[in-house]
Design an enzyme around this catalytic site. Structure first.
Site: not given
Ligand SMILES: NC(=O)c1ccc[n+]([C@@H]2O[C@H](COP(=O)([O-])OP(=O)(O)OC[C@H]3O[C@@H](n4cnc5c(N)ncnc54)[C@H](OP(=O)(O)O)[C@@H]3O)[C@@H](O)[C@H]2O)c1
Length: 318
Positions: A5, A33, A117, A201, A230
Site C-alpha cells: 500500500g 499479493s 494524518c 478524529k 494535506h
C-alpha cells in the site's frame, strides 16, 4: 503489514533512508499479493503464528486487519505500531507524535497507535504554540490529498483526469462525487451529528494527544484533487496574548516544523516528500481571543503516517 500500500511503501523507504537497523525484513499484504516479490522479498499472507520472531510490526492495512491481527502480533512478542484508527482512542494505548508526547510510552508498552494524518500535521505546528501560549480553541479546515485514501484514491483521480481530458463521463466509484476539478466536503463517513468521522478524529485525537479533554475543536475536512500532502487552514485561540513575532519565533525553533516567511506560500507540492510540516501565512486575528491564523501543509504519507511510525520505533529501539 500492508507492504504493497501507499503507507507500506513509504515505511520501507523511510526505514532505509533513516538507517533503521533492520535485520530480517518480512513483508505482508493481502492474499492477492502473496507470493509476489517486492524489494527482493516474497510477500506473505497473514496466518496464525506468522509474527513469531519479529521485533517490530508496522500495521498499515486498515482497521479491520489491525483489530484482528495486532493483538496476535503483540502476544507473539512483537512491538506494534498501528497506522489505522483501530486502537487510537482505547484507554491505555498511547497515541503518539514523538515531538509532542513520547513520554506517554513506557517500557512495557507493546502497542502504539499512530494518530490520524491530519491530526499529526496540525499538532506538530500547534503543540509548540500551545506550550508557549496555551491552546484554547481550534477551528480547522482541511484540504486533503487523494493519496490519503490509499491506492484507490490515487487511481480514482488519475482515471478521472484522463477521462476529463478525453471528454468522457466521470466515474464516482471511489468518492461520493467526482474529485477532478472538484472539492468534496466529506472525508470518511458521516456521523449522526452531521460531522464526518475524520472531523471527529481531529477533535478527539487532539484532545488525547495534548491531554486537553476540554479543547474545543471545530473541523471541516475536505478532499481536494491534490495527489499528495494535506493542507489545513487553522484559526486558533490561546490563553495568553502574544505578538506575531513571538508566534513566529516559536515555530522557527519547533521540531518537525519548517516556517515559511510571509512572502513564501506553502503548498502541498512544497510539502510532498518532505518530513517537516510547512507552516506559513501566519497572522493575528481578532475573531477569537488571542487569535492566530496560519496555514500548514505536510506530507501525510510521511509525517502523517510512515515517518511518524518509524520515529516511534526509533524511540523504543535506538
Ligand atoms: N494514505 C494515507 O495518507 C494514510 C495516512 C495515515 C494513516 N493511514 C492508514 O494506513 C493504512 C493503510 O493505508 P494506505 O493508504 O497505505 O492504503 P492502501 O494504499 O489502500 O494499501 C492497503 C494495504 O493493505 C493491504 N490489505 C488490504 N486489505 C487487506 C486484508 N484484508 N488483509 C491483508 N492485507 C490487506 C493491501 O494489500 P494488497 O495490495 O495485497 O491488496 C495493501 O498493502 C490505513 O489504515 C489508513 O487509514 C493512511
Amino acid at each position: 503489514m500492508g507492504a504493497t500500500g501507499l503507507v507500506g511503501q513509504e515505511l520501507f523507504h523511510v526505514l532505509k533512508k533513516r538507517g533503521f537497523p533492520v535485520g530480517k525484513l518480512r513483508l505482508f499484504a493481502s492474499a492477492n499479493s502473496a507470493g509476489k516479490v517486492l524489494h527482493d522479498t516474497e510477500l506473505e499472507q497473514l496466518r496464525s503464528g506468522c509474527f513469531s520472531g519479529l521485533d517490530v510490526v508496522f500495521f498499515a492495512a486498515g482497521s479491520d486487519v489491525s483489530k484482528r491481527w495486532a493483538p496476535e502480533a503483540v502476544s507473539q512478542g512483537a512491538f506494534v505500531v498501528d497506522n489505522s484508527s483501530a486502537f487510537r482512542m482505547e484507554e491505555g494505548v498511547p497515541l503518539v507524535v514523538p515531538e509532542i508526547n513520547a513520554h506517554t510510552m513506557s517500557a512495557n508498552t507493546k502497542l502504539i497507535a499512530n494518530p490520524n494524518c491530519s491530526t499529526i500535521l496540525a499538532l506538530v505546528a500547534l503543540a509548540p504554540l500551545h506550550e508557549a501560549f496555551g491552546l484554547r480553541q481550534l477551528i480547522a479546515s482541511t484540504y486533503q490529498a487523494v493519496s490519503g485514501s490509499g491506492k484507490g484514491g490515487v487511481d480514482a483521480l488519475s482515471a478521472e483526469m484522463r477521462a476529463w481530458c478525453d471528454g468522457c463521463t466521470l466515474s464516482t466509484e471511489h468518492y461520493p462525487k467526482p474529485i477532478v476539478l472538484n472539492v468534496i466536503p466529506l472525508v470518511d463517513t458521516l456521523l449522526e451529528d452531521g460531522s464526518s468521522r475524520e472531523e471527529w478524529k481531529l477533535r478527539v485525537e487532539s484532545q488525547k494527544i495534548l491531554q486537553l479533554p476540554d479543547l474545543k475543536v471545530a473541523a471541516t475536512c475536505v478532499r481536494v484533487p491534490v495527489m499528495r500532502a494535506h493542507s489545513m487552514a487553522l484559526t486558533v485561540s490561546f490563553d495568553k496574548s502574544f505578538s506575531l513575532e513571538e508566534a513566529k519565533d516559536c515555530l522557527q525553533v519547533a521540531a518537525g516544523v519548517c516556517l515559511y516567511e510571509q512572502e513564501a506560500i506553502p503548498t502541498p507540492q512544497d510539502a510532498s516528500g518532505v518530513g517537516d510540516c510547512i507552516a506559513g501565512r501566519l497572522r493575528l486575528t481578532d475573531v477569537l481571543p488571542n487569535g492566530l491564523a496560519l496555514w500548514v501543509s505536510g506530507d501525510q504519507l510521511l509525517k502523517g503516517a510512515a515517518l511518524n511510525a518509524v520515529q516511534i520505533a526509533e524511540k523504543v529501539f535506538l
